[in-house]
Structure formats: C-alpha cells, structure tokens
Design an enzyme around this catalytic site. Structure first.
Site, short mmCIF file in Angstrom:
data_model
loop_
_atom_site.label_atom_id
_atom_site.label_comp_id
_atom_site.label_asym_id
_atom_site.label_seq_id
_atom_site.Cartn_x
_atom_site.Cartn_y
_atom_site.Cartn_z
N HIS A 123 0.86 -1.18 0.00
CA HIS A 123 0.00 0.00 0.00
C HIS A 123 0.90 1.23 0.00
O HIS A 123 1.89 1.29 0.73
CB HIS A 123 -0.88 -0.01 1.26
CG HIS A 123 -1.67 1.25 1.46
ND1 HIS A 123 -1.34 2.21 2.39
CD2 HIS A 123 -2.79 1.70 0.83
CE1 HIS A 123 -2.23 3.19 2.34
NE2 HIS A 123 -3.10 2.91 1.40
N HIS B 197 1.59 11.05 -2.19
CA HIS B 197 0.36 10.83 -1.44
C HIS B 197 -0.40 12.15 -1.45
O HIS B 197 0.02 13.12 -0.81
CB HIS B 197 0.69 10.39 -0.01
CG HIS B 197 -0.48 9.78 0.69
ND1 HIS B 197 -0.60 9.72 2.06
CD2 HIS B 197 -1.61 9.20 0.21
CE1 HIS B 197 -1.73 9.13 2.37
NE2 HIS B 197 -2.36 8.81 1.27
#
Length: 589
Positions: A123, A169
């Site tokens: 992830h 991110h």
C-alpha cells in the site's frame, strides 16, 4: 567470558557456555547411531525419513549433509571423514541453512487463475515513512520487490506545471518522485526474487492528456513485459502464464476529478495506537472505532472506494480509443449501488473491488459468504484506514479468511501485523503468490461456500517443543539487554489464524543466560490449519521497564516440516538476524 560491573566495588563474571545438545537430540543420536560414537550417512538417512518426515531422502542426500557439516565445522576435505559425531549432528540440526523449518522451493500449483491466490500486496509503496510528511521515493518500491512483493501501488498526480506526472500521497506534505523513475525501478527489480507477475495498481488523479502520457511511459518502459488483453477479461490468466509480465490495474478513465484541497484532512488529529508494541497483542484487538473514512474523499456511505464505474465499452478499446484504457488488464471500480450490488459476481466479467479495513469488517458482519463467493472469481483489495498516519497496519487474517487476494500493507512500517504478512508469504518458496486453501474456492451442491463464522471441529493439532536459543551473544553487545548481568530470556509461541485457533503461550524465564534452554512443549488444536500462522517471539525480562525485544519470526503452519528444526529469528523490521536462532520440534496429530 562476560564481565559486568556492579556498583563501584566489584565485577561479576559470566561465562558464555557452548550450546549443548538437548536431551531429545542426544537420544535421537544414540538411537540412530545404534549406540556408536558416530552416525553414518545411512543412519542419518533413516533419521531424516523417520523423525524429520523426509521420505524421499536418499543416502546420497544424507552424505551431502555429512560432507557439508564436516567441511563447515572442521575445515577438512570431505574424504577425511564420512560420519557425524554428536556435536556435528547437533550442529546440523541447529543450522537454518541445512535444516530449515519450511521449504524454499515453489511447490504449489501455479496454473489456476490469479484470483485463486493470496498475493503479496503493498500500500502506498513509494512512501519512505509516515503517510503525511515522509519522502516519496523508488527505494521502498525496490526493497518491497526484492522481498517478494508482487503488487505495487502508485498514486499518480499532475506536477505543479501540469505537464508531467508525479507519484505522491495526495493532499499531504509528502515530497514527490517522478513516475518515470518509479516505473524504471519496477522494471529493473520486478523479477529479482520471483518470476511471477507484478501488478501495478494506479490511483489515478490525472487529466486525459496526462493519462495518454502515462500510457506512453508505461509502454516504452515495459515493452513486451507489459500484459494487456485485447478485450476485457472474462477470467484471469494464471501466474504461470503471466511469468515475467507486468500488469496494470486501475479504474478505467471517465473524466478528470479535480483534486480536493488539503483542508479536508486538516481536521484529523486522531492517531492510531501503534501495533508494534509487542505487549498489546494485536490478536486481541478489534476495530471498533468508526474512524472518518472520508478524509480523502475516497469512501462513500457503504465504505466502498469511490472509484468510477468499471464499464469498458468495447469501442473505446478499439484503435482510436483510449490507449491508456486499453493497458488496464485488471479493471477496478465499483458498480452503482450498495455493498450487495458491489459483491455481485458477473458471468462474463472479472474485476477488482477495494474496501477499507473497516468496510471489510462491516461487510463480513452481514455478507460474509457473499464476500467469499465474490473472491472466488474477482479480486478484493483491502487497504489500511486513512487515519493510519504512522504507516501502521491491521489484521490481515480478516481478509484472508474471506478470500481477499490483495491485503494491502504499509511495507515500510513494522509491527506484529507486518510480521504475519512476512510469515504468510514465506510460504510457497517466497514467490509472492500463495494458493488459497481449497475450501475457500469450493462451491457445494446447494451453491453454498465457506462460512468463516461457522463453528468447526478441530482438524489437526500442532505440537511445538521449544528446546533452546543461541546467537544473541554474537549479534548484540554484552550490555544490550542488561548493564549488570546476562539476559533473562523467555519465548512466546502461538497461533494467528481463525478466531478459534488464535492463542499465545510462553515459556518460563531463564535468568542470566545467553544460551537459554527452555525445553518446553506446547499444543495447539487447529480448526483451520490451512490459514494458521505460527508466531514465535523472544523477549528479555526487565523488572523495571518494558521487556526488551530479542527476535521474532512467523511461519505458515501448512508449510512447517515435522521433526527437529532450526528457526532463524528476525528483527523488528523483519530482517533476518545474523546468528540468532531457536531449536524447535514440530509434530502434527
């Protein structure tokens, strides 16, 4: 000899004793050496067959072991001696290279569709640390691939000039890395550890023109390595058919969704309790908090990832259609409607559905068998909740017991949940694909599937004997555990698996001993041994503070070799320690 200063007036001296063979080892040697002083290759072969369960072992195999042990221990030519002494025999048993607890070869059927396997899944694979402010880099991607991870996640965004693609991110302070650099590193390291396919899951925040640019980058970087079907898949190919191939998985593009401002996540101040503090046994933790899953605008009222519909009209994949769309082999997204609709199995289509860890728990409360049925054909990806800012992880067993193939983990973190992930994927030769147990794929005469909530009988009992440990005096400073005396070690041994099978037990504490000999046996009745993972930890007792960590490992129970085995231990981050190991025995009833 170790010296520890006490007060100012005297020094305590402790001798680090040589690891003496446990009684069981002495008895085995006596029995199979027929009471003699040495054990021949034929006698060793009998031991390997009858005690270690290695039915196929030949005299030549046993002779190779004898030669290796003698060369390693005595540095003499192999023709000088052809038999083992008791100490040689003990050295062989306590050698993780010669006598490992699980096999090192790929041994499972690799010709079933991809959806029949648990897949080692990362992830936010590009993050070097926490989820909010760490650097984005290709380094953690390379590390993950070298460990055997087969699914890499990249979040792709326009750069500030809107003319190139960055990986970062979104809506956080993480510093970006160029997509081209990440793709190049994936190409160079994809098959360093395993020949089986690498899936790149893209979280796409791009304009159509930048999507075209990504398509060009991907095709130029991977060339013939890239797998994409001519038409949408009705069933996934197998790992064997997709060896050395790279696969793209994302939602088919519909329209550009403008990135929301960072203000959305500014209100979040909650922090997760860390799961790397060993005293807080994660097997006893249940997720009860209703965290705000909407921090990145990803989750709808059903807890489903807010991806676009995965419909791919045939004409859009024809020449002149979206090239980017055609590169997507595993289509992600959710159908319109709620959870029941999302879990519907379609006859002529396969897809990937993503659920947060809490959404999975909610789904399994009311739709457990629907989830299992869905994962028999389609991919289910589970990912950490958005408030895991410190890159901690969650219980992987919840996903696995419901057939979820992609239980996505923060590989750059550490803690007991990640140790379980490492343990699961030590199986099947560490190739990153572990075949799901048959019961998860079975459909009964009345269309029934495995129900994880059903009460089951004990299928098998695992007996574990913890003989001893060694190697700490080589890997740690004399005063690492205690300034004034040698360490007081104890071991914790248990099972992570179905709730009925999950338990932890511990040995007694041995004081002032660098080479502890516990010689204790534990019994673990298992209802679902196929999903059980053996947990082993060693700690050093500390009367005044929290106990010190001294090593751990996790091993899939279904892969354990019977007999007396050497178990290498790993550090907190999962790296194998140079010398620390345990001698243990495994028996199944």
């Amino acid at each position: 000899m170790g010296s520890y200063r006490c007060c100012l007036c005297f020094t305590r001296k402790f001798k680090v004793k040589e690891a003496e063979p446990p009684e069981d080892v002495k008895q085995a040697f006596k029995k199979y050496a027929d009471g003699g002083a040495t054990m021949s290759a034929e006698q060793l072969r009998r031991f390997l067959e009858e005690v270690q369960g290695e039915g196929g072992a030949s005299v030549a195999d046993a002779q190779r072991v004898v030669d290796q042990v003698i060369q390693k221990r005595h540095h003499i030519a192999k023709f000088a001696r052809h038999a083992l002494t008791l100490d040689d025999f003990h050295h062989f048993l306590f050698s993780a290279d010669l006598n490992p607890p699980i096999g090192t070869e790929v041994h499972q059927d690799m010709t079933a569709p991809l959806s029949h396997y648990f897949i080692y899944t990362g992830h936010n694979s590009y993050l070097t640390g926490n989820q909010l402010s760490s650097d984005c880099s290709d380094v953690p991607i390379i590390k993950a691939l070298k460990r055997g991870v087969r699914v890499v996640e990249l979040d792709i965004w326009p750069n500030s000039a809107k003319d190139d693609v960055h990986v970062l991110h979104g809506r956080t302070l993480t510093t970006p890395v160029e997509l081209s650099k990440c793709l190049k590193s994936i190409k160079e390291n994809a098959f360093a550890t395993s020949p089986y396919p690498v899936v790149i899951t893209l979280e796409d925040h791009l304009t159509p023109d930048l999507q075209s640019k990504v398509a060009q980058m991907v095709t130029e970087t991977f060339g013939d390595m890239l797998y994409y079907p001519e038409a949408e898949l009705k069933e996934f190919l197998s790992p064997e058919e997709l060896k050395y191939r790279v696969i793209i998985s994302t939602k088919p593009p519909k329209e550009y969704l403008e990135a929301k401002s960072m203000k959305e996540s500014a209100h979040l101040e909650k922090k997760d309790s860390e799961d790397d503090i060993w005293e807080n046994d994660p097997m006893d933790v249940s997720i009860t908090q209703q965290e705000d899953d909407k921090i990145e605008g990803k989750i709808n009222e059903h807890g489903l990832e807010a991806e676009e519909s995965d419909d791919c009209e045939t004409e859009s994949c024809q020449p002149g259609g979206s090239i980017y769309k055609c590169l997507i082999a595993i289509h992600a997204g959710k159908p319109k409607g709620g959870l029941k609709e999302a879990l519907k199995v379609e006859v002529d289509k396969v897809r990937r559905l993503s659920l947060s860890e809490q959404a999975l728990e909610k789904a399994t409360e009311s739709h457990a068998t629907d989830v299992v049925r869905f994962t028999q054909k389609n991919f289910l990806r589970v990912y950490p909740k958005g408030t895991r800012f410190n890159s901690s992880n969650y219980k992987p067993l919840v996903g696995w017991m419901h057939g979820a193939q992609m239980v996505a983990f923060n590989m750059q973190g550490y803690g007991q949940f990640l140790w379980l992930m490492h343990g699961m994927f030590r199986g099947n030769g560490g190739c990153g694909y572990v075949k799901k147990p048959d019961f998860l794929m079975r459909v009964g005469p009345n269309n029934q599937v495995f129900d994880p909530k059903a009460k089951l009988d004990v299928k098998k009992t695992l007996k574990v004997k913890v003989y001893m440990g060694d190697g700490w005096h080589l890997d740690f400073k004399q005063t690492h555990f205690d300034l004034y005396s040698p360490p007081d070690f104890y071991a914790r041994v248990g099972i992570a698996g179905m709730p009925a099978d999950t338990v932890m037990k511990k040995t007694r504490k041995l004081e002032d001993d660098w080479t502890p000999v516990w010689d204790q046996e534990f019994s673990f009745p298992l209802t679902v041994p196929e999903l059980a993972i053996l947990r082993v930890e060693v700690h050093e007792y500390d009367m005044t503070e929290k106990d010190d960590f001294a090593g751990q490992t996790c091993l899939p129970v279904s892969e354990l070799k019977s007999g007396i085995r050497a178990i290498p231990l790993h550090d907190r981050k999962g790296k194998k320690m140079n010398s620390v190991k345990l001698l243990m025995r495994f028996d199944f009833e």
